[in-house]
Design an enzyme around this catalytic site. Structure first.
Site, PDB file in Angstrom:
ATOM      1  N   ASP A  97       0.862  -1.177   0.000  1.00 20.89           N
ATOM      2  CA  ASP A  97       0.000   0.000   0.000  1.00 20.89           C
ATOM      3  C   ASP A  97       0.902   1.231   0.000  1.00 20.89           C
ATOM      4  O   ASP A  97       1.877   1.279   0.755  1.00 20.89           O
ATOM      5  CB  ASP A  97      -0.865  -0.009   1.271  1.00 20.89           C
ATOM      6  N   ASP A 198      -2.978   4.701  -2.293  1.00 21.20           N
ATOM      7  CA  ASP A 198      -4.038   5.168  -1.404  1.00 21.20           C
ATOM      8  C   ASP A 198      -4.485   6.596  -1.702  1.00 21.20           C
ATOM      9  O   ASP A 198      -3.657   7.501  -1.856  1.00 21.20           O
ATOM     10  CB  ASP A 198      -3.498   5.111   0.036  1.00 21.20           C
ATOM     11  N   GLU A 255      -6.481   3.948  -5.866  1.00 19.22           N
ATOM     12  CA  GLU A 255      -7.742   4.085  -5.138  1.00 19.22           C
ATOM     13  C   GLU A 255      -8.223   5.501  -5.422  1.00 19.22           C
ATOM     14  O   GLU A 255      -7.609   6.468  -4.986  1.00 19.22           O
ATOM     15  CB  GLU A 255      -7.571   3.913  -3.634  1.00 19.22           C
ATOM     16  N   HIS A 328     -11.167  -3.360   2.764  1.00 20.31           N
ATOM     17  CA  HIS A 328     -11.120  -3.046   4.201  1.00 20.31           C
ATOM     18  C   HIS A 328     -11.900  -1.779   4.546  1.00 20.31           C
ATOM     19  O   HIS A 328     -11.946  -1.399   5.720  1.00 20.31           O
ATOM     20  CB  HIS A 328      -9.665  -2.892   4.625  1.00 20.31           C
ATOM     21  N   ASP A 329     -12.470  -1.105   3.563  1.00 23.67           N
ATOM     22  CA  ASP A 329     -13.274   0.092   3.830  1.00 23.67           C
ATOM     23  C   ASP A 329     -14.756  -0.146   3.546  1.00 23.67           C
ATOM     24  O   ASP A 329     -15.590   0.736   3.780  1.00 23.67           O
ATOM     25  CB  ASP A 329     -12.835   1.262   2.929  1.00 23.67           C
TER      26      ASP A 329
HETATM   27  C1  GLC Z   1      -8.038   5.043   1.971  1.00 28.37           C
HETATM   28  C2  GLC Z   1      -7.884   3.776   2.765  1.00 28.37           C
HETATM   29  C3  GLC Z   1      -8.563   3.967   4.092  1.00 28.37           C
HETATM   30  C4  GLC Z   1      -7.902   5.104   4.807  1.00 28.37           C
HETATM   31  C5  GLC Z   1      -7.860   6.369   3.946  1.00 28.37           C
HETATM   32  C6  GLC Z   1      -6.884   7.361   4.491  1.00 28.37           C
HETATM   33  O1  GLC Z   1      -9.352   5.313   1.668  1.00 28.37           O
HETATM   34  O2  GLC Z   1      -8.359   2.688   2.053  1.00 28.37           O
HETATM   35  O3  GLC Z   1      -8.564   2.804   4.861  1.00 28.37           O
HETATM   36  O4  GLC Z   1      -8.582   5.390   5.992  1.00 28.37           O
HETATM   37  O5  GLC Z   1      -7.437   6.105   2.634  1.00 28.37           O
HETATM   38  O6  GLC Z   1      -5.577   6.918   4.300  1.00 28.37           O
END
Ligand code: GLC
Ligand code: CA
Length: 547
Positions: A97, A198, A255, A328-329
Site C-alpha cells: 500500500d 491510497d 484508489e 477493508h473500507d
Molecule cells: C483510503 C484507505 C482507508 C484510509 C484512507 C486514508 O481510503 O483505504 O482505509 O482510511 O485512505 O488513508
C-alpha cells in the site's frame, strides 16, 4: 507494453486480521508467510498488503511515521523479505500500500514542521493562518470535523483531509515530491511487484482555499469539491509516473473515489499514471455522493446493473480496471448486495462471486470473501475501532438522528465489518490466534471457516477456487471485451466476454425467485446449481456459458 498484471488474480490482506503467530492477538507478516500454501491452493497470484509500515495506528497503518521501516507489531524488514522470497517460489507477487497523500503526525518531517516554522519541512505540509479568527476554510474532513487543526496557541492551522493525526503532504513542494519518489523507487528495487496507491486523487488541493456552501448541521462543507479530483492533478501524476513507476515493470492500482468518467484518461490507459484503478461509482451505490453513511440511497438490482455496466463500458474505452466487491473500507458484499438475511446462503454468495469475478479487469478478492464471511452487527458505538465509524456516528447524531438510528447506519457501513479476524477453523479465536484478538471476533466462525470448506463440495471456497482455475484456462475471460446481454429481466445481471476466440456469457439471478429468461445456449463452464435449465434461472443462480 508488457501488461502482465492483466493476468493476475489478486487477494487483499488486512495484515492485522489475517494470522497471528506470536501470540499477541495481532496478525503479522510471519502469519502471511505461514498461509502461503493456503493462498497457493486457492490459486491467487498476487497479494496486496494493507500498510505494514511504522505507524502509531491512528487509522490502522494509513498514518505512516516511517516509510522505510516495518511496524514492530507486524514483524521486521527481514520477515517481509522472507515473505517476498517465499511467495516468489510459489509465483505469488506482492504489492504494498502506498500512502502518499498524508503521513502520520509522528513522521519526523511533520514533527520538525510543527516545532520549527522556519524549517524546510514546514512547506512539506499545508499550513495556513486563521481567517477572521477562525479556521482558514469551512471544509469538513472525511472522518468528520474540520480539515483544519490549530497549531498550539498560534494563529496557524494545518490541513488534514482524513484524521487530524494524518496531516496532508504539500504536493506543490517539488522537494517533498522528490523525497517521495526516492522512497517509491527504493521499494520497487526491493522486489515488490507494485503498489495499491491510497487516496491518490486527493493530492491536489484547490489553491484558492475558499469556503464552500454549508451542507450540514455542523456548519461545514464537504471537502471533496476542493481537495479531490482537482484540475492540475495530472501534472503530479505525469511526473510521478516518469520518476518512478515507468522505470519498473510494476503494477499500480489507484484508489480513486468519485472520478468522473471523462477524467479516466489521467488515471488509466496509455497516457494515464496507473495500470488500473478501483472504480467506486458502482461500489458506493447505497450512500450519497459525499459519502455520509446516514444519507442512505434506495436502489434495486437494476440500478446496480446500470452502474456496473456503465463502469465497464466507460473503462473499456480507455484502459483497465480492478474489479472488486469488498475491501477493508467496505462492508461484506453479501450484506450490502443481498438485503434480506434469509437470503444469505451458498447460492447468493457464489452468485455475487461469479458476477464480479468475470467482469473485464483484474479481480481482487478480499480476505474472508472466499469463504463467505458476513458483517458484524455491533450493539453500541463503544464497540467500534474504526475512526471512520466513530466520525460517521457523530455526524448522524448532529443531523438529528437518534442513537439507535445512528448505530444502524454505522453497522451497515462500518469499516470494522471486514476487519474482524479471518476464520481459519472452529477452535477458540478461529485459528487466527491463541489469545484474544485486537478486535472482537465474529461469533459465527464455527459455521463459516476455512477448515470446513477446504474439502467440502459445494462450498463458497471451492467455487472461488474453480473460478480462479477457469480464468487461468480461458483467455477470453482475461482479454475478452465486455458486452451487455440485453433483454434480460430487471433482477438479472447478464453480460458476455467476447474475443476472436469466442464468447462466454455470465448469467446472474439477483432474486430469491426462479426467473424466465431468453434461451442462452452453449457449454456450461460453471454453475452454482447442479443443473441449468434453458430459459430459466433458479433463485440466485449463477451460470457461465461458452457459446
Ligand atoms: C483510503 C484507505 C482507508 C484510509 C484512507 C486514508 O481510503 O483505504 O482505509 O482510511 O485512505 O488513508
Ligand atoms: Ca502477532
Amino acid at each position: 507494453m508488457n501488461e502482465w498484471w492483466k493476468n493476475e488474480v489478486a487477494y487483499q490482506i488486512y495484515p492485522r486480521s489475517f494470522k497471528d503467530t506470536n501470540h499477541d492477538g495481532i496478525g503479522d507478516i510471519k502469519g502471511i508467510t505461514e498461509k502461503l500454501d493456503y493462498l497457493e491452493n486457492l490459486g491467487v497470484t498476487l497479494l496486496w498488503l494493507c500498510p505494514i509500515y511504522k505507524s502509531p495506528m491512528d487509522d490502522n497503518g494509513y498514518d505512516i511515521s516511517d516509510y522505510y521501516d516495518i511496524n514492530p507489531e507486524f514483524g521486521t524488514m527481514q520477515d517481509l523479505e522472507e515473505l517476498i522470497q517465499e511467495a516468489k517460489k510459489k509465483n505469488i507477487k506482492i504489492i504494498m500500500d502506498l500512502v502518499i497523500n498524508h503521513t502520520s503526525d509522528e513522521h519526523p518531517w511533520f514533527k520538525e514542521a510543527m516545532t520549527n516554522p522556519h524549517s524546510p519541512y514546514r512547506d512539506y505540509y499545508i499550513f495556513k493562518s486563521a481567517k477572521n479568527g477562525k479556521a482558514p476554510t469551512n471544509w469538513r474532513s472525511v472522518f468528520g470535523g474540520s480539515v483544519w487543526e490549530k497549531v498550539g496557541d498560534t494563529e496557524d492551522y494545518y490541513f488534514h483531509a482524513f484524521s487530524k493525526r494524518q496531516p496532508d503532504l504539500n504536493w506543490e513542494n517539488p522537494q517533498m515530491r522528490q523525497d517521495l519518489y526516492k522512497m517509491i523507487n527504493w521499494w520497487l528495487e526491493k522486489g515488490i511487484a507494485g503498489f495499491r496507491v491510497d487516496a491518490i486523487n486527493f493530492i491536489k488541493k484547490d489553491q484558492r482555499y475558499q469556503d464552500g456552501a454549508v451542507d450540514g448541521a455542523d456548519g461545514l462543507s464537504a471537502c471533496f469539491a476542493f481537495s479531490r479530483n482537482q484540475p492540475g492533478i495530472e501534472k503530479f501524476f505525469e511526473e510521478m509516473k516518469r520518476e518512478t513507476f515507468a522505470k519498473h515493470h510494476c503494477m499500480t492500482v489507484a484508489e480513486a473515489v468519485g472520478v468522473n468518467y471523462p477524467d479516466l484518461g489521467i488515471f488509466i490507459g496509455d497516457q494515464g499514471c496507473f495500470s488500473m484503478m478501483f472504480d467506486f461509482n458502482y461500489s458506493n451505490f447505497d450512500i450519497g455522493e459525499d459519502e455520509e453513511w446516514f444519507k442512505r440511497k434506495t436502489w434495486s438490482p437494476k440500478d446496480y446493473r446500470e452502474l456496473l455496466f456503465t463502469s465497464q463500458r466507460e473503462i473499456q474505452k480507455i484502459g483497465w480496471v480492478a474489479s472488486f466487491l469488498e475491501n477493508h473500507d467496505q462492508p461484506r458484499s453479501i450484506d450490502k448486495l443481498i438485503v434480506n438475511k434469509e437470503d444469505h446462503n451458498y447460492y447468493s454468495k457464489t452468485m455475487l462471486a461469479g458476477m464480479f469475478f468475470h467482469l473485464r479487469g483484474t479481480p481482487f478478492i478480499y480476505q474472508g470473501q472466499e469463504i463467505g464471511m458476513v458483517n458484524f452487527t455491533r450493539q453500541s458505538i463503544d464497540e467500534f475501532n474504526d475512526i471512520g465509524s466513530i466520525g460517521q456516528y457523530q455526524r448522524a447524531i448532529e443531523e438529528g438522528y437518534s442513537k439507535e438510528e445512528a448505530l444502524h447506519f454505522v453497522n451497515l457501513r462500518s469499516r470494522d465489518n471486514t476487519r474482524t479476524p479471518m476464520h481459519w477453523d472452529d477452535s477458540e479465536y478461529a485459528g487466527f490466534s491463541d489469545t484474544e484478538p485486537w478486535i472482537k471476533m465474529m461469533d459465527n466462525y464455527k459455521e463459516i471457516n476455512v477448515a470446513n470448506q477446504l474439502s467440502k463440495e459445494p462450498s463458497v471456497f471451492q467455487f472461488y477456487k474453480k473460478m480462479i482455475a477457469l480464468r487461468k484456462a480461458e483467455p477470453i475471460l482475461v482479454e475478452g471485451d465486455f458486452e451487455e446481454l440485453s433483454e434480460m429481466p430487471d433482477d438479472v445481471i447478464a453480460y458476455s466476454r467476447v474475443s476472436a476466440e469466442g464468447t462466454i456469457s455470465c448469467l446472474c439471478n439477483f432474486s430469491r425467485n426462479s426467473i424466465k429468461i431468453r434461451n442462452i445456449e452453449g457449454i456450461v463452464l460453471l454453475n452454482n446449481y447442479p443443473e441449468y435449465q434453458l430459459g430459466e434461472l433458479k433463485p440466485f443462480q449463477f451460470v457461465m456459458i461458452k457459446q
